[in-house]
Design an enzyme around this catalytic site. Structure first.
Site, PDB file in Angstrom:
ATOM      1  N   ASP A   1      -0.535  -0.838 -25.683  1.00  0.00           N
ATOM      2  CA  ASP A   1       0.278  -1.509 -24.664  1.00  0.00           C
ATOM      3  C   ASP A   1       1.744  -1.123 -24.853  1.00  0.00           C
ATOM      4  O   ASP A   1       2.039  -0.003 -25.261  1.00  0.00           O
ATOM      5  CB  ASP A   1       0.061  -3.032 -24.767  1.00  0.00           C
ATOM      6  CG  ASP A   1       0.167  -3.746 -23.434  1.00  0.00           C
ATOM      7  OD1 ASP A   1       1.261  -3.711 -22.831  1.00  0.00           O
ATOM      8  OD2 ASP A   1      -0.830  -4.341 -22.983  1.00  0.00           O
TER       9      ASP A   1
ATOM     10  N   SER B   1      -4.328  -7.413 -16.116  1.00  0.00           N
ATOM     11  CA  SER B   1      -3.740  -7.276 -17.455  1.00  0.00           C
ATOM     12  C   SER B   1      -3.861  -8.564 -18.247  1.00  0.00           C
ATOM     13  O   SER B   1      -3.962  -8.550 -19.476  1.00  0.00           O
ATOM     14  CB  SER B   1      -2.249  -6.922 -17.351  1.00  0.00           C
ATOM     15  OG  SER B   1      -2.034  -5.553 -17.161  1.00  0.00           O
TER      16      SER B   1
ATOM     17  N   HIS C   1       5.232  -7.088 -21.714  1.00  0.00           N
ATOM     18  CA  HIS C   1       3.814  -6.993 -21.355  1.00  0.00           C
ATOM     19  C   HIS C   1       2.910  -6.991 -22.589  1.00  0.00           C
ATOM     20  O   HIS C   1       1.898  -7.712 -22.648  1.00  0.00           O
ATOM     21  CB  HIS C   1       3.593  -5.730 -20.521  1.00  0.00           C
ATOM     22  CG  HIS C   1       2.247  -5.613 -19.887  1.00  0.00           C
ATOM     23  ND1 HIS C   1       1.153  -5.104 -20.551  1.00  0.00           N
ATOM     24  CD2 HIS C   1       1.814  -5.927 -18.642  1.00  0.00           C
ATOM     25  CE1 HIS C   1       0.108  -5.106 -19.740  1.00  0.00           C
ATOM     26  NE2 HIS C   1       0.478  -5.594 -18.580  1.00  0.00           N
TER      27      HIS C   1
END
Length: 759
Positions: free
Chosen positions: A144, A540, A216
C-alpha cells in the site's frame, strides 16, 4: 538502420565514444517474468539476469546493469529493466521467459464495522467457542502507501516478542528509521524504482521511506489489524472505540504506492520480498483497470499466484468501477472483496421553506445559522457557460452576483470521476452559503464538504427542484452532519463496488465475498489534514475487513491452506440483511445477486466452524491453467518443474472452487467438487438446492457421510436446461448437517440455440 529513431542513434553515438553509458530515450520499463523460483542462488540469478540484458545491449554488461531495476529471485523468477520495444521483443523469445509486459500503473481502490458484523471485544476479538490468541503469531503484509507507525492503532503495548520465523527488516529512509518499527509493526520496506522511471523526475515525493504520506496505507492496516483505541472520532462524528479485526496480529509494510499510483515492477518486488520475509497473508487495496488482461501479464495475478504456492493467502479489492463486468483482481488463487454499507450513516438535514425535510449524506461540520434562498445552479450561470453546464457547478461556471448567499443545487455527471468536494469549493468561491448535490450513483458516500452541504439521490433531488420551480421565493437551511445509527436496510451493496461476471474467465465467480466499505473510520496519516483518524469509502476499505477475518481463521487453524481459509469465508457468508431479507444494491435498490456480492456478506461468527471446505492446491491451479488454454510448455515456463496437463479439466468450471459458475450451458453439463471435513469427525450432510430459473440441478450423491476429520468426499452437480431463459440465473447449493450450513452460489447462463433463440 532506417527504423532507428534519432534518439537511439544519439545513444549509440555516445556509447561508441566511450561516454558514460546511457539508455535510449525511447526505452521504457518492462517486467520480464520467468515463472517460479528455481533452486539457483539469488546472487547467481542476478548475474544471469544481467547476462540476458547484455545480450540485447550488444554484449555490454555495463549497459545491462544501467538498464536493470529489480531482480525477482525469492518467491519467483524475473526482473525489471528499461528496454526499447525491440529489446523487449527479443527477450520475450528467449528460453525460460513466460511473458514481457510494460510497467503499468495500478490504482488504489479507495470502527463500528466489527460490531455490525458481530465481533465483540476490545483486543481479543474472540469468537464464541474459540481462542484467537494465536493471532500474535500471524504476520500480515500490506502492499500500500506505507504506514504512520506512531498512530495509537499501531502501539505494541503488552505484545510479546516478534515471531522467530520473521525474516524481514525495517528499512530506514526519510523520517523513518529502524526504531520506527516495534513489536506490532515488525517490518517496513519501500519501493520506488518503477515509479521514478515513469514519473516526472521533478515531482516532489513526500517521505522517501515506508512512512505514509497519503493516509491510505495506515487506514487499511488499522482496519485489518489495528489495536483497540478508545474515544476515537472524526471531528466529533462516529465517536467510539476503534479496532481492527485482528488487533494482536503483526504488521509488515511494503510501500509501493505513491501520489499517482502503484507501478507493476515495484509491486512485484514487494511480493517477492514478502514471500521471503515470512508473511502469512498479503492485503492489497489496489488493482488494474477493467477489463483485466492475461493472468501472467498482470503483476498482482503473478505475485498472488506465487504467494499462494508458498502458502500465503492474498486478499484484494474488486475495484470501484461499479459496472457489471468491471471486477478486477479476478484470479482464482486470491480472494476478491466487494464493498457494502453497514448500519451507520453520516447525514445532514435539508429543511425547505414549506416545512419539507430531507436527509442527505455528508461529513460537513458547517451549519447554516438561518435559512437562505435556494436555487438551481443552472440559474447562476456565468460568462460563456450555459445553464446546463453551470448546473454541474464546474470551475468558474458560477456567477458570483447570482450565487452569493444562496444554497445551490448542483449535479454530478453519472459515472464521472469529478471531485464532489471540489464542487463545494466552487460554490464557496462563488459566495454560496450551501450546496445540495444530486448524485444518484454514490449518494451514500459521505464527503467532508467545505460549506453546509448534503448529497441526495435523483428522487429527492427532483422534489427539491420541483419546490424551487413552483415557489416564488424558495428557502432552505442545511444542518451540520450527525452520526445516524441503525440505518436500514443494512448491509447494502455499494453502488461503486465493481461487479461480475469475470471478464477473463467467466467460469470463476468474482467478487468472492462482500464486507463493509462505506464510510469506514480508521487510522490516518497526520501528514494529510493533521488528523489521526479519517473516514473513507471504497473496496479499499472492504478488503482489509476480510484480511482481518482471514487472520483469525489462520490463528485458529494455522495448518489450513489459503484456499481452505477462502472457502470458510465464502461458504459461511449470508445473502440476507440484518432484517432477514435479501440484500439489495445501491442506488436503485434492486435485489442483489452473486455478481454483486459473490457468496454473500461475510459472517465472521461462523467462519471458524465451516464444517466442510473446498480445498485447492498448486496442482489444481495448474489444471485450471491447462483448461483455459495453457499447454505443457507454457505451463512449465510458469511452474519451472515437470508439471503436465494430464489432470486438466474439461472447463475451468471444474476447479474445486467454493462457487460454481457455468457460463455457457448447452442442454446439460456436470461438474465435480471435493469437500474436506473440518467439522465433527462423524457427521452427515444432505444437499439442499435452490435451482437457478430455467435450470434443473441435481446432486449425486445427495448425502455425504463422514467418519473422520480431514476425510474427503467427491460429488457431482448436474445442470440441465429446463426452460428458455435469457442471461444469467442464480441459485445455490447448501450442504446441511446438524451443526453446519455450507453454501455455494450457482451461477448459470444457458447458451443460445443454433437458431439464435434461447433453449
Amino acid at each position: 538502420m532506417a527504423s532507428l529513431s534519432w534518439s537511439c542513434i544519439f545513444c549509440l553515438f555516445l556509447a561508441g565514444f566511450g561516454a558514460q553509458v546511457g539508455l535510449c530515450f525511447s526505452s521504457k520499463v518492462y517486467v520480464v517474468y520467468m515463472g517460479s523460483k528455481s533452486g539457483d542462488d539469488p546472487d547467481d540469478v542476478l548475474s544471469q539476469n544481467h547476462h540476458m540484458l547484455a545480450s540485447v545491449h550488444g554484449g555490454s554488461i555495463e549497459q545491462a546493469q544501467a538498464s536493470h531495476l529489480y531482480s525477482y529471485r525469492h518467491g519467483f523468477r524475473g526482473f525489471a529493466a528499461k528496454l526499447t520495444d525491440e529489446q523487449a521483443s527479443q527477450i520475450a523469445q528467449m528460453p525460460g521467459v513466460v511473458s514481457v509486459f510494460p510497467n503499468l500503473k495500478r490504482k488504489l481502490h479507495t470502527t463500528r464495522s466489527w460490531d455490525f458484523m458481530g465481533l465483540l471485544g476490545e483486543e481479543t476479538m474472540e469468537i464464541p467457542g474459540h481462542s484467537t490468541k494465536n493471532q500474535v503469531n500471524v504476520i500480515i503484509g500490506f502492499i500500500d502507501t506505507g504506514i504512520w507507525p506512531e498512530s495509537p492503532s499501531f502501539s505494541d503495548a503488552n505484545m510479546p516478542p516478534v515471531p522467530a520465523i520473521w525474516r524481514g527488516k525495517c528499512e530506514p529512509g526519510e523520517a523513518f528509521n529502524a526504531s520506527s518499527c516495534n513489536r506490532k509493526v515488525i517490518g517496513a520496506r519501500y519501493y520506488m524504482s518503477g515509479y521514478e522511471a515513469e514519473e516526472d523526475s521533478a515531482r516532489i515525493v513526500s517521505f522517501r521511506s515506508p512512512r505514509d504520506s497519503s493516509g491510505h496505507g495506515s487506514h487499511t492496516a488499522s482496519t485489518a489489524a489495528g489495536r483497540y483505541v478508545t474515544n476515537v472520532n472524526y471531528k466529533g462524528l462516529a465517536t467510539g472505540g476503534a479496532r481492527g479485526g485482528a488487533p494482536m496480529a503483526r504488521i509488515a509494510v511494503y510501500k509501493t504506492c505513491w501520489d499517482s499510483g502503484c507501478y507493476d515492477v515495484d509491486l512485484l518486488a514487494a511480493f517477492d520480498d514478502a514471500i521471503r520475509d515470512g508473511v502469512h497473508l498479503l492485503s492489497l487495496s489496489l488493482g488494474p483497470d477493467s477489463p483485466q488482461g492475461d493472468y501472467f501479464k498482470d503483476a498482482i495475478s503473478i505475485g498472488s499466484f506465487h504467494a499462494a504456492s508458498h502458502g500465503v493467502l492474498v486478499v484484494a479489492s474488486v475495484g470501484n468501477a461499479g459496472n457489471r463486468g468491471s471486477a478486477t483482481n479476478i484470479a482464482p488463487w486470491m480472494i476478491t472483496v466487494g464493498a457494502s454499507s453497514m448500519d451507520r450513516d453520516f447525514a445532514s438535514d435539508i429543511v425547505l421553506g414549506n416545512g419539507m425535510k430531507f436527509t442527505g449524506e455528508s461529513l460537513s461540520l458547517f451549519e447554516m445559522n438561518a435559512s437562505a434562498r435556494i436555487i438551481s445552479a443552472s440559474e447562476a450561470n456565468a460568462g460563456y457557460f450555459t445553464p446546463y453546464q453551470s448546473s454541474y457547478c464546474l470551475e468558474s461556471s458560477l456567477n458570483i452576483t447570482k450565487a452569493r448567499g444562496k444554497v445551490l443545487v448542483c449535479r454530478i455527471a453519472e459515472g464521472s470521476s469529478e471531485s464532489k468536494l471540489e464542487k463545494s469549493n466552487v460554490v464557496k468561491e462563488a459566495g454560496g452559503s450551501g450546496m445540495v448535490l444530486i448524485d444518484e450513483a454514490d449518494k451514500d458516500v459521505a464527503i467532508p464538504f467545505v460549506i453546509p452541504s448534503a448529497i441526495v439521490g435523483k428522487e429527492i433531488g427532483r422534489k427539491i427542484l420541483s419546490y424551487i420551480n413552483n415557489t416564488r421565493k424558495p428557502m432552505s437551511k442545511i444542518s451540520c452532519a450527525k452520526t445516524v445509527l441503525g440505518s436500514q436496510p443494512a448491509p447494502r451493496i455499494a453502488s461503486f463496488s465493481s461487479k461480475g461476471p469475470n471478464s477473463l474467465t467467466p467460469e470463476i465467480l468474482k467478487p468472492d465475498v462482500a464486507a463493509p466499505g462505506l464510510n469506514i473510520l480508521a487510522a490516518w496519516s497526520p501528514a494529510v489534514g493533521k488528523m489521526q483518524f479519517n473516514i473513507l469509502s471504497g473496496t479499499s476499505m472492504s478488503s482489509p475487513h476480510i484480511t482481518g477475518i482471514a487472520t483469525l481463521v489462520k490463528a485458529v487453524h494455522p495448518s489450513w491452506s489459503p484456499s481452505a481459509i477462502k472457502s470458510a469465508i465464502m461458504t459461511t457468508a449470508t445473502i440476507l440483511n440484518k432484517n432477514g431479507k435479501p440484500i439489495r444494491v445501491d442506488p436503485e435498490g434492486r435485489m442483489a445477486n452473486a455478481f454483486d456480492y459473490g457468496s454473500g456478506f461475510v459472517d465472521p461468527r461462523r467462519v471458524l466452524d465451516p464444517g466442510l471446505v473446498y480445498d485447492a492446491h498448486q496442482i489444481d491451479y495448474n489444471a485450471f491453467l491447462c483448461s483455459i488454454g495453457y499447454d505443457e510448455k507454457s505451463l512449465r515456463l510458469v511452474t519451472r518443474d515437470n508439471s503436465t496437463c494430464d489432470q486438466t479439466f474439461t472447463t475451468a468450471s471444474s476447479l474445486n472452487y467454493p462457487s460454481i459458475t457455468v457460463p455457457n450451458l448447452k442442454d446439460s453439463f456436470s461438474v465435480t467438487r471435493t469437500v474436506t471435513n473440518v467439522g465433527k469427525p462423524r457427521s452427515v450432510y444432505k444437499a439442499v438446492v435452490s435451482n437457478p430459473v430455467g435450470i434443473n440441478v441435481t446432486v449425486v450423491p445427495e448425502q455425504l457421510i463422514f467418519y473422520r476429520y480431514g476425510q474427503k468426499i467427491r460429488f457431482t452437480v448436474n445442470f440441465k436446461v429446463a426452460a428458455p431463459s435469457k442471461g444469467y440465473a442464480f441459485g445455490f447449493l447448501t450442504w446441511r448437517s446438524e451443526d453446519a450450513r455450507v453454501t455455494s452460489p450457482l451461477v448459470v447462463r444457458a447458451a443460445p440455440s443454433p437458431m439464435g433463440l434461447m433453449r
